[in-house]
Design a protein around this motif. Sequence first.
Motif, PDB file in Angstrom:
ATOM      1  N   GLU A 158      43.056  34.816  26.446  1.00 53.52           N
ATOM      2  CA  GLU A 158      43.261  33.597  25.662  1.00 53.52           C
ATOM      3  C   GLU A 158      42.899  32.323  26.442  1.00 53.52           C
ATOM      4  OE1 GLU A 158      46.753  32.672  22.619  1.00 53.52           O
ATOM      5  OE2 GLU A 158      45.462  34.419  22.601  1.00 53.52           O
ATOM      6  N   ASP A 159      43.433  32.189  27.635  1.00 48.92           N
ATOM      7  CA  ASP A 159      43.136  30.961  28.373  1.00 48.92           C
ATOM      8  C   ASP A 159      42.666  31.253  29.795  1.00 48.92           C
ATOM      9  OD1 ASP A 159      45.517  31.986  28.941  1.00 48.92           O
ATOM     10  OD2 ASP A 159      46.632  30.115  29.034  1.00 48.92           O
ATOM     11  N   GLY A 160      41.945  32.320  29.939  1.00 52.65           N
ATOM     12  CA  GLY A 160      41.421  32.638  31.261  1.00 52.65           C
ATOM     13  C   GLY A 160      40.376  33.718  31.161  1.00 52.65           C
ATOM     14  N   GLY A 161      40.034  34.252  32.305  1.00 53.11           N
ATOM     15  CA  GLY A 161      39.044  35.320  32.305  1.00 53.11           C
ATOM     16  C   GLY A 161      38.718  35.746  33.716  1.00 53.11           C
ATOM     17  N   LEU A 162      38.026  36.876  33.805  1.00 55.30           N
ATOM     18  CA  LEU A 162      37.602  37.396  35.098  1.00 55.30           C
ATOM     19  C   LEU A 162      36.117  37.731  35.020  1.00 55.30           C
ATOM     20  CD1 LEU A 162      40.554  39.860  35.775  1.00 55.30           C
ATOM     21  CD2 LEU A 162      40.161  37.666  36.886  1.00 55.30           C
ATOM     22  N   CYS A 163      35.347  37.208  35.971  1.00 55.50           N
ATOM     23  CA  CYS A 163      33.925  37.499  36.007  1.00 55.50           C
ATOM     24  C   CYS A 163      33.622  38.350  37.237  1.00 55.50           C
ATOM     25  CB  CYS A 163      33.108  36.218  36.104  1.00 55.50           C
ATOM     26  SG  CYS A 163      33.567  34.975  34.905  1.00 55.50           S
ATOM     27  N   TRP A 164      32.801  39.366  37.038  1.00 56.47           N
ATOM     28  CA  TRP A 164      32.405  40.250  38.142  1.00 56.47           C
ATOM     29  C   TRP A 164      31.228  39.603  38.860  1.00 56.47           C
ATOM     30  CZ3 TRP A 164      28.358  43.042  40.117  1.00 56.47           C
ATOM     31  CH2 TRP A 164      28.654  44.137  40.937  1.00 56.47           C
ATOM     32  N   MET A 165      31.457  39.141  40.092  1.00 59.56           N
ATOM     33  CA  MET A 165      30.414  38.415  40.824  1.00 59.56           C
ATOM     34  C   MET A 165      29.600  39.322  41.733  1.00 59.56           C
ATOM     35  SD  MET A 165      30.629  35.190  39.980  1.00 59.56           S
ATOM     36  CE  MET A 165      30.297  33.933  41.211  1.00 59.56           C
ATOM     37  N   SER A 166      30.259  40.263  42.378  1.00 59.66           N
ATOM     38  CA  SER A 166      29.593  41.199  43.280  1.00 59.66           C
ATOM     39  C   SER A 166      30.597  42.320  43.544  1.00 59.66           C
ATOM     40  CB  SER A 166      29.156  40.497  44.569  1.00 59.66           C
ATOM     41  OG  SER A 166      30.222  40.425  45.482  1.00 59.66           O
ATOM     42  N   PRO A 167      30.208  43.379  44.246  1.00 64.51           N
ATOM     43  CA  PRO A 167      31.136  44.508  44.409  1.00 64.51           C
ATOM     44  C   PRO A 167      32.468  44.129  45.069  1.00 64.51           C
ATOM     45  CG  PRO A 167      28.938  45.156  45.039  1.00 64.51           C
ATOM     46  CD  PRO A 167      28.882  43.685  44.808  1.00 64.51           C
ATOM     47  N   ASP A 168      32.528  42.968  45.715  1.00 65.51           N
ATOM     48  CA  ASP A 168      33.793  42.587  46.338  1.00 65.51           C
ATOM     49  C   ASP A 168      34.193  41.153  45.993  1.00 65.51           C
ATOM     50  OD1 ASP A 168      31.859  41.287  47.681  1.00 65.51           O
ATOM     51  OD2 ASP A 168      32.351  42.035  49.669  1.00 65.51           O
ATOM     52  N   GLU A 169      33.714  40.661  44.867  1.00 59.02           N
ATOM     53  CA  GLU A 169      34.027  39.274  44.525  1.00 59.02           C
ATOM     54  C   GLU A 169      34.261  39.098  43.029  1.00 59.02           C
ATOM     55  OE1 GLU A 169      31.093  36.501  45.870  1.00 59.02           O
ATOM     56  OE2 GLU A 169      32.064  34.801  44.922  1.00 59.02           O
ATOM     57  N   LEU A 170      35.284  38.329  42.711  1.00 60.54           N
ATOM     58  CA  LEU A 170      35.597  37.989  41.321  1.00 60.54           C
ATOM     59  C   LEU A 170      35.621  36.479  41.178  1.00 60.54           C
ATOM     60  CD1 LEU A 170      38.676  40.095  40.179  1.00 60.54           C
ATOM     61  CD2 LEU A 170      36.325  40.371  39.421  1.00 60.54           C
ATOM     62  N   LEU A 171      35.259  35.999  39.994  1.00 61.81           N
ATOM     63  CA  LEU A 171      35.484  34.598  39.681  1.00 61.81           C
ATOM     64  C   LEU A 171      36.608  34.572  38.654  1.00 61.81           C
ATOM     65  CD1 LEU A 171      34.549  31.661  40.059  1.00 61.81           C
ATOM     66  CD2 LEU A 171      33.084  31.966  38.091  1.00 61.81           C
ATOM     67  N   VAL A 172      37.720  33.948  39.021  1.00 60.94           N
ATOM     68  CA  VAL A 172      38.889  33.908  38.154  1.00 60.94           C
ATOM     69  C   VAL A 172      38.866  32.593  37.383  1.00 60.94           C
ATOM     70  CG1 VAL A 172      41.398  34.063  38.085  1.00 60.94           C
ATOM     71  CG2 VAL A 172      40.131  35.246  39.892  1.00 60.94           C
ATOM     72  N   LEU A 173      38.837  32.690  36.053  1.00 60.56           N
ATOM     73  CA  LEU A 173      38.806  31.490  35.209  1.00 60.56           C
ATOM     74  C   LEU A 173      40.211  31.192  34.714  1.00 60.56           C
ATOM     75  CD1 LEU A 173      35.806  32.651  32.991  1.00 60.56           C
ATOM     76  CD2 LEU A 173      35.663  31.157  34.982  1.00 60.56           C
ATOM     77  N   VAL A 174      40.661  29.970  34.950  1.00 63.57           N
ATOM     78  CA  VAL A 174      41.983  29.554  34.479  1.00 63.57           C
ATOM     79  C   VAL A 174      41.870  28.132  33.929  1.00 63.57           C
ATOM     80  CG1 VAL A 174      43.253  31.004  36.114  1.00 63.57           C
ATOM     81  CG2 VAL A 174      42.614  28.702  36.788  1.00 63.57           C
ATOM     82  N   ARG A 175      42.972  27.631  33.369  1.00 66.34           N
ATOM     83  CA  ARG A 175      42.973  26.225  32.937  1.00 66.34           C
ATOM     84  C   ARG A 175      42.954  25.325  34.164  1.00 66.34           C
ATOM     85  NH1 ARG A 175      44.768  25.709  27.490  1.00 66.34           N
ATOM     86  NH2 ARG A 175      45.911  27.545  26.813  1.00 66.34           N
ATOM     87  N   TYR A 176      42.257  24.184  34.042  1.00 67.43           N
ATOM     88  CA  TYR A 176      42.110  23.291  35.193  1.00 67.43           C
ATOM     89  C   TYR A 176      43.468  22.817  35.722  1.00 67.43           C
ATOM     90  CZ  TYR A 176      40.379  19.593  38.192  1.00 67.43           C
ATOM     91  OH  TYR A 176      40.113  18.813  39.286  1.00 67.43           O
ATOM     92  N   GLU A 177      44.397  22.514  34.820  1.00 72.72           N
ATOM     93  CA  GLU A 177      45.695  21.977  35.237  1.00 72.72           C
ATOM     94  C   GLU A 177      46.519  23.031  35.972  1.00 72.72           C
ATOM     95  OE1 GLU A 177      45.337  22.327  31.498  1.00 72.72           O
ATOM     96  OE2 GLU A 177      43.678  21.009  32.070  1.00 72.72           O
ATOM     97  N   GLU A 178      46.220  24.306  35.689  1.00 70.37           N
ATOM     98  CA  GLU A 178      47.076  25.366  36.221  1.00 70.37           C
ATOM     99  C   GLU A 178      46.518  25.997  37.481  1.00 70.37           C
ATOM    100  OE1 GLU A 178      47.276  28.097  33.013  1.00 70.37           O
ATOM    101  OE2 GLU A 178      48.889  27.026  31.991  1.00 70.37           O
ATOM    102  N   VAL A 179      45.359  25.491  37.944  1.00 72.49           N
ATOM    103  CA  VAL A 179      44.655  26.234  38.977  1.00 72.49           C
ATOM    104  C   VAL A 179      45.461  26.398  40.266  1.00 72.49           C
ATOM    105  CG1 VAL A 179      43.293  24.241  39.724  1.00 72.49           C
ATOM    106  CG2 VAL A 179      42.432  26.513  40.131  1.00 72.49           C
ATOM    107  N   GLU A 180      46.166  25.342  40.690  1.00 72.05           N
ATOM    108  CA  GLU A 180      46.940  25.454  41.936  1.00 72.05           C
ATOM    109  C   GLU A 180      48.091  26.455  41.792  1.00 72.05           C
ATOM    110  OE1 GLU A 180      46.306  24.593  44.890  1.00 72.05           O
ATOM    111  OE2 GLU A 180      44.589  23.296  44.502  1.00 72.05           O
ATOM    112  N   ALA A 181      48.745  26.415  40.633  1.00 68.91           N
ATOM    113  CA  ALA A 181      49.847  27.344  40.390  1.00 68.91           C
ATOM    114  C   ALA A 181      49.345  28.789  40.357  1.00 68.91           C
ATOM    115  CB  ALA A 181      50.536  26.990  39.083  1.00 68.91           C
ATOM    116  N   LYS A 182      48.207  28.988  39.669  1.00 67.03           N
ATOM    117  CA  LYS A 182      47.645  30.343  39.568  1.00 67.03           C
ATOM    118  C   LYS A 182      47.184  30.846  40.932  1.00 67.03           C
ATOM    119  CE  LYS A 182      47.756  30.908  35.025  1.00 67.03           C
ATOM    120  NZ  LYS A 182      48.641  31.904  34.399  1.00 67.03           N
TER     121      LYS A 182
END
Lengths: 188, 109
Positions: free
Chosen positions: A61-85
């Motif tokens: 709903e408000d985030g996501g996970l992108c597969w960047m490489s075999p050992d890397e993920l890009l974690v998508l979150v809301r901008y305001e919540e990034v530090e908490a996440k």
Amino acid sequence: MSDPVSALNGAAFSGMASVTEGGLAGMITLRGDLSSAKLKDAVKSATGAAMPVSGKVELSEDGGLCWMSPDELLVLVRYEEVEAKLAEINAGLKGEHALAANVSDARAVFRVSGEGAREVLAKLCPVDMSVDAFVPGQFRRTRMAQVAAAFWLDHDETFHIVCFRSVADYVFTLLSTAAQPQSEVGVY
Amino acid sequence: MLILECPYCGVKAEETELHAGGEAHLKRFGPGSSDDDFHDYLFMRENPKGVHFERWRHINGCGKWFHAARCTMTLEVFGTYSAQTYEPPQDIRDAISAKRPDWSWREFK
């Protein structure tokens, strides 16, 4: 604190596809062992999305996970919540050999939608953009003209592009030029 | 146009998405080695017309290094394989032998 602003402040262009700068987006780069149960749990609880397989993106709903490489993920979150996440992920990864960093302000995001969207990207990236080859949920890191970029396709035929903030203006100009009206190649 | 499949992310990447890394399977001769060995390690490279092994990096992609076996004359690609190996794996050698029965490259054949 000053107000955060995105690279191009929501710039938009409309032609054979519409190009919009996506505004502020929270992004966390995570390097580690993607098969580890601890890591899977940490990112699942932070975003609500499942672990993506190679070359895919998993959106919630408000985030996501992108597969960047075999050992890397890009974690998508809301901008305001990034530090908490980020704190949440770091807590979940305690004792694990992994690194998570907030890269939100180092990136710019764009959305390209409309009939000509596939063609716009095909003009700029060495990627097969045909309907059969590039399907919704697919994530691809590649090159956009002269700079590195990554994008995924959602289920509404909208492409979401991620690039470095320092080249945001270049990428916006590229996309707008490729989306000039009457510049259809007619391949897709 | 050279198209290589990255063995790590499975992407069929064309040349502009990759970065060439020179000859594959070099053995490093560092401090303590003889001058001749060090000289050969630094300067002596294969320059074949035919089967060749190279290192490539998927630089505008997953960022990983990998190996590729290809023909320098026809640009035919025999296969790509992991960087974590000292020599070409058997399936790559078999794929080359199927098309170039008499191939040899350095000590490999």
